[in-house]
Design a protein around this motif. Sequence first.
Motif, PDB file in Angstrom:
ATOM      1  N   ILE A 105       0.862  -1.212  -0.376  1.00  0.00           N
ATOM      2  CA  ILE A 105       0.183   0.117  -0.188  1.00  0.00           C
ATOM      3  C   ILE A 105       1.062   1.174  -0.024  1.00  0.00           C
ATOM      4  CG2 ILE A 105      -1.795   1.125   0.942  1.00  0.00           C
ATOM      5  CD1 ILE A 105      -2.539  -1.291   2.274  1.00  0.00           C
ATOM      6  N   LYS A 106       0.904   1.982  -1.552  1.00  0.00           N
ATOM      7  CA  LYS A 106       1.680   3.574  -1.469  1.00  0.00           C
ATOM      8  C   LYS A 106       0.561   4.366  -0.326  1.00  0.00           C
ATOM      9  CE  LYS A 106       4.364   1.841  -3.585  1.00  0.00           C
ATOM     10  NZ  LYS A 106       5.475   1.158  -3.045  1.00  0.00           N
ATOM     11  N   TRP A 107       0.466   4.857   0.902  1.00  0.00           N
ATOM     12  CA  TRP A 107       0.459   5.714   1.901  1.00  0.00           C
ATOM     13  C   TRP A 107      -0.088   7.067   1.319  1.00  0.00           C
ATOM     14  CZ3 TRP A 107      -3.689   2.959   4.936  1.00  0.00           C
ATOM     15  CH2 TRP A 107      -3.269   1.800   5.074  1.00  0.00           C
ATOM     16  N   VAL A 108       0.859   7.740   0.916  1.00  0.00           N
ATOM     17  CA  VAL A 108       1.149   8.731   0.213  1.00  0.00           C
ATOM     18  C   VAL A 108      -0.398   8.803  -0.888  1.00  0.00           C
ATOM     19  CG1 VAL A 108       2.017   8.332  -1.830  1.00  0.00           C
ATOM     20  CG2 VAL A 108       1.709  10.559  -0.708  1.00  0.00           C
ATOM     21  N   PHE A 109      -1.078   8.201  -1.758  1.00  0.00           N
ATOM     22  CA  PHE A 109      -1.829   8.023  -2.182  1.00  0.00           C
ATOM     23  C   PHE A 109      -2.983   7.783  -1.269  1.00  0.00           C
ATOM     24  CE2 PHE A 109       1.545   6.447  -5.624  1.00  0.00           C
ATOM     25  CZ  PHE A 109       1.448   7.480  -5.690  1.00  0.00           C
ATOM     26  N   VAL A 110      -3.311   7.095  -0.710  1.00  0.00           N
ATOM     27  CA  VAL A 110      -4.841   7.058   0.037  1.00  0.00           C
ATOM     28  C   VAL A 110      -4.208   8.716   0.738  1.00  0.00           C
ATOM     29  CG1 VAL A 110      -5.468   6.213   2.123  1.00  0.00           C
ATOM     30  CG2 VAL A 110      -4.051   4.353   1.055  1.00  0.00           C
ATOM     31  N   ALA A 146      -8.425  13.207   0.359  1.00  0.00           N
ATOM     32  CA  ALA A 146      -8.272  14.342   0.344  1.00  0.00           C
ATOM     33  C   ALA A 146      -9.419  15.069  -0.667  1.00  0.00           C
ATOM     34  CB  ALA A 146      -7.106  15.336   0.811  1.00  0.00           C
ATOM     35  N   ALA A 147      -8.829  13.644  -1.936  1.00  0.00           N
ATOM     36  CA  ALA A 147      -9.711  14.177  -2.898  1.00  0.00           C
ATOM     37  C   ALA A 147     -11.335  14.046  -2.894  1.00  0.00           C
ATOM     38  CB  ALA A 147      -9.426  13.616  -4.412  1.00  0.00           C
ATOM     39  N   VAL A 148     -11.502  13.257  -2.225  1.00  0.00           N
ATOM     40  CA  VAL A 148     -12.868  12.664  -2.178  1.00  0.00           C
ATOM     41  C   VAL A 148     -13.461  13.545  -0.491  1.00  0.00           C
ATOM     42  CG1 VAL A 148     -14.817  11.350  -0.479  1.00  0.00           C
ATOM     43  CG2 VAL A 148     -13.290  10.234  -2.219  1.00  0.00           C
ATOM     44  N   ALA A 149     -12.441  14.235   0.376  1.00  0.00           N
ATOM     45  CA  ALA A 149     -13.420  15.748   1.064  1.00  0.00           C
ATOM     46  C   ALA A 149     -13.388  16.287   0.759  1.00  0.00           C
ATOM     47  CB  ALA A 149     -11.694  15.303   1.657  1.00  0.00           C
ATOM     48  N   SER A 150     -12.982  17.147  -0.425  1.00  0.00           N
ATOM     49  CA  SER A 150     -12.837  17.952  -1.486  1.00  0.00           C
ATOM     50  C   SER A 150     -14.483  18.667  -2.581  1.00  0.00           C
ATOM     51  CB  SER A 150     -11.484  18.746  -2.503  1.00  0.00           C
ATOM     52  OG  SER A 150     -10.405  18.539  -1.952  1.00  0.00           O
ATOM     53  N   MET A 151     -14.816  17.066  -3.170  1.00  0.00           N
ATOM     54  CA  MET A 151     -15.520  17.168  -3.947  1.00  0.00           C
ATOM     55  C   MET A 151     -17.237  16.808  -2.821  1.00  0.00           C
ATOM     56  SD  MET A 151     -14.713  13.529  -5.221  1.00  0.00           S
ATOM     57  CE  MET A 151     -13.217  13.021  -6.795  1.00  0.00           C
ATOM     58  N   CYS A 152     -16.592  16.422  -1.038  1.00  0.00           N
ATOM     59  CA  CYS A 152     -18.035  16.526  -0.458  1.00  0.00           C
ATOM     60  C   CYS A 152     -18.346  17.661   0.226  1.00  0.00           C
ATOM     61  CB  CYS A 152     -17.882  16.175   0.820  1.00  0.00           C
ATOM     62  SG  CYS A 152     -17.461  13.685   0.270  1.00  0.00           S
ATOM     63  N   GLY A 153     -16.749  18.467  -0.212  1.00  0.00           N
ATOM     64  CA  GLY A 153     -17.125  20.285   0.168  1.00  0.00           C
ATOM     65  C   GLY A 153     -17.877  20.698  -0.523  1.00  0.00           C
ATOM     66  N   ILE A 154     -17.744  20.249  -1.747  1.00  0.00           N
ATOM     67  CA  ILE A 154     -17.912  20.773  -3.002  1.00  0.00           C
ATOM     68  C   ILE A 154     -19.836  20.573  -3.065  1.00  0.00           C
ATOM     69  CG2 ILE A 154     -18.874  20.865  -5.839  1.00  0.00           C
ATOM     70  CD1 ILE A 154     -16.032  19.670  -6.413  1.00  0.00           C
ATOM     71  N   GLY A 155     -20.130  19.513  -2.255  1.00  0.00           N
ATOM     72  CA  GLY A 155     -21.672  19.209  -2.354  1.00  0.00           C
ATOM     73  C   GLY A 155     -21.968  19.809  -1.122  1.00  0.00           C
ATOM     74  N   SER A 160      -1.542  17.060  -7.858  1.00  0.00           N
ATOM     75  CA  SER A 160       0.108  16.522  -6.944  1.00  0.00           C
ATOM     76  C   SER A 160      -0.006  15.288  -6.738  1.00  0.00           C
ATOM     77  CB  SER A 160      -0.550  17.304  -5.198  1.00  0.00           C
ATOM     78  OG  SER A 160      -0.528  18.588  -5.017  1.00  0.00           O
ATOM     79  N   GLY A 161      -1.575  14.706  -6.865  1.00  0.00           N
ATOM     80  CA  GLY A 161      -1.257  13.280  -6.917  1.00  0.00           C
ATOM     81  C   GLY A 161      -1.122  12.904  -7.684  1.00  0.00           C
ATOM     82  N   PHE A 162      -1.227  12.827  -9.080  1.00  0.00           N
ATOM     83  CA  PHE A 162      -0.501  12.819 -10.260  1.00  0.00           C
ATOM     84  C   PHE A 162       0.722  13.123 -10.763  1.00  0.00           C
ATOM     85  CE2 PHE A 162      -5.279  12.777 -11.821  1.00  0.00           C
ATOM     86  CZ  PHE A 162      -5.217  11.032 -12.203  1.00  0.00           C
ATOM     87  N   LYS A 163       0.940  14.351  -9.827  1.00  0.00           N
ATOM     88  CA  LYS A 163       2.727  14.673  -9.910  1.00  0.00           C
ATOM     89  C   LYS A 163       3.490  13.478  -9.524  1.00  0.00           C
ATOM     90  CE  LYS A 163       5.780  18.254  -9.397  1.00  0.00           C
ATOM     91  NZ  LYS A 163       5.376  20.578  -9.426  1.00  0.00           N
ATOM     92  N   THR A 164       3.065  12.842  -7.847  1.00  0.00           N
ATOM     93  CA  THR A 164       3.591  12.601  -7.216  1.00  0.00           C
ATOM     94  C   THR A 164       3.935  11.406  -8.019  1.00  0.00           C
ATOM     95  OG1 THR A 164       2.848  13.641  -5.725  1.00  0.00           O
ATOM     96  CG2 THR A 164       3.607  11.728  -4.870  1.00  0.00           C
TER      97      THR A 164
END
Length: 61
Positions: A4-9, A14-23, A47-51
């Motif tokens: 498991i690559k914890w940085v990607f988790v 964080a992306a899911v939290a941002s999507m929830c923030g849009i809602g 940042s995730g794709f860059k990493t």
Amino acid sequence: MKDIKWVFVFYSLAAVASMCGIGVAVAMRSPLVGIAAILALVFIMGSGFKTKKRMRDQGLL
């Protein structure tokens, strides 16, 4: 479990939290919160794709 690559988790949660923030912004009818959540989502996803690219180039993936 060791692969498991914890940085990607972290990035995905964080992306899911941002999507929830849009809602939440839509529910609050707040364009300012919506714009902030969209900008946060773009930043986090970028940042995730860059990493991922950096780790792939280094042979860590």
